[in-house]
Motif scaffolding. Structure first.
Motif, mmCIF file in Angstrom:
data_model
loop_
_atom_site.group_PDB
_atom_site.id
_atom_site.type_symbol
_atom_site.label_atom_id
_atom_site.label_comp_id
_atom_site.label_asym_id
_atom_site.label_seq_id
_atom_site.Cartn_x
_atom_site.Cartn_y
_atom_site.Cartn_z
ATOM 1 N N PHE A 23 0.837 -1.204 0.000
ATOM 2 C CA PHE A 23 0.000 0.000 0.000
ATOM 3 C C PHE A 23 0.876 1.260 0.000
ATOM 4 C CE2 PHE A 23 -2.573 3.389 1.634
ATOM 5 C CZ PHE A 23 -3.815 3.176 1.062
ATOM 6 N N ALA A 24 1.855 1.310 0.885
ATOM 7 C CA ALA A 24 2.714 2.495 0.998
ATOM 8 C C ALA A 24 3.496 2.740 -0.294
ATOM 9 C CB ALA A 24 3.671 2.346 2.178
ATOM 10 N N ASP A 25 4.027 1.670 -0.882
ATOM 11 C CA ASP A 25 4.781 1.818 -2.121
ATOM 12 C C ASP A 25 3.894 2.345 -3.247
ATOM 13 O OD1 ASP A 25 7.020 0.887 -0.798
ATOM 14 O OD2 ASP A 25 6.998 -1.092 -1.752
ATOM 15 N N GLU A 105 -11.936 9.219 -4.762
ATOM 16 C CA GLU A 105 -12.456 8.724 -6.048
ATOM 17 C C GLU A 105 -11.316 8.322 -6.987
ATOM 18 O OE1 GLU A 105 -15.236 10.208 -9.775
ATOM 19 O OE2 GLU A 105 -15.337 11.294 -7.873
ATOM 20 N N SER A 106 -10.232 9.095 -6.988
ATOM 21 C CA SER A 106 -9.101 8.770 -7.861
ATOM 22 C C SER A 106 -8.317 7.561 -7.358
ATOM 23 C CB SER A 106 -8.181 9.979 -8.015
ATOM 24 O OG SER A 106 -7.432 10.205 -6.834
ATOM 25 N N VAL A 111 -6.380 1.266 -5.326
ATOM 26 C CA VAL A 111 -6.377 0.411 -4.140
ATOM 27 C C VAL A 111 -7.012 -0.942 -4.471
ATOM 28 C CG1 VAL A 111 -7.226 0.173 -1.769
ATOM 29 C CG2 VAL A 111 -6.268 2.348 -2.546
ATOM 30 N N ARG A 112 -8.043 -0.941 -5.287
ATOM 31 C CA ARG A 112 -8.605 -2.228 -5.733
ATOM 32 C C ARG A 112 -7.553 -3.031 -6.489
ATOM 33 N NH1 ARG A 112 -14.157 0.398 -7.635
ATOM 34 N NH2 ARG A 112 -15.300 0.200 -5.670
ATOM 35 N N ILE A 118 -1.007 -7.845 -2.934
ATOM 36 C CA ILE A 118 -0.916 -8.224 -1.520
ATOM 37 C C ILE A 118 -0.931 -9.747 -1.370
ATOM 38 C CG2 ILE A 118 -2.172 -8.142 0.692
ATOM 39 C CD1 ILE A 118 -2.982 -5.272 -0.077
ATOM 40 N N LEU A 119 -1.533 -10.418 -2.333
ATOM 41 C CA LEU A 119 -1.617 -11.881 -2.306
ATOM 42 C C LEU A 119 -0.972 -12.468 -3.566
ATOM 43 C CD1 LEU A 119 -5.304 -12.256 -1.042
ATOM 44 C CD2 LEU A 119 -3.204 -12.484 0.293
#
Length: 159
Positions: A23-25, A105-106, A111-112, A118-119
């Protein structure tokens, strides 16, 4: 090889490290200084405007002191506003700013998309099964958490 590497607690901690790092990257690559709890705050406020900090803490399963810092940082970035609750002067009511709503919104598609990162190595079916099992454990173990998730009565069937 040590037994520790097959213990659920150790694996969950490692997965948390991976999740936070991915997430951070991604946020950094997009030019944003936003943490996962800050994103969760924006996402919840977009669906539940005008809630107080205690309710927000319950909805994203964070303790109240932590959520206070998250809210302060988002307010300093101009992404949300805080104001006194007219019904309870001790409580602060939260709302997204237009800037916060536009940023959210952007970022939602980004994130999706990063969820697959992540997996890594799991097929789509394996990801669905992982999420199903993780959600089951999180729901059943919620009361054992230091900061349990507290959903409104009308949303509890959705978990």
């Amino acid at each position: 090889m040590s037994e520790i590497y097959t213990m659920p607690g150790h694996l969950i901690r490692r997965l948390q490290q991976i999740s936070i790092s991915v997430f951070a990257d991604r946020m950094k690559s997009l030019g944003h200084d936003l943490t996962a709890p800050q994103f969760a705050t924006l996402a919840v406020l977009s669906k539940s405007p005008g809630i107080d900090q205690a309710t927000l803490a319950g909805l994203i399963a964070h303790d109240r002191p932590t959520i206070g810092g998250v809210v302060e940082r988002l307010e300093a970035k101009g992404l949300l506003t805080r104001r006194r609750n007219e019904k309870d002067r001790r409580a602060m009511v939260l709302d997204l700013t237009n800037t916060g709503a536009a940023l959210l919104e952007s970022l939602v598609p980004e994130v999706r998309a990063l969820q697959d990162d992540i997996l890594p190595g799991l097929s789509e079916a394996e990801r669905r099964e992982f999420v199903r099992l993780a959600a089951k454990v999180a729901k059943i173990g919620n009361d054992a958490a230091r900061a349990p998730m507290v959903l409104p009565p009308d949303a509890q069937d959705a978990t």
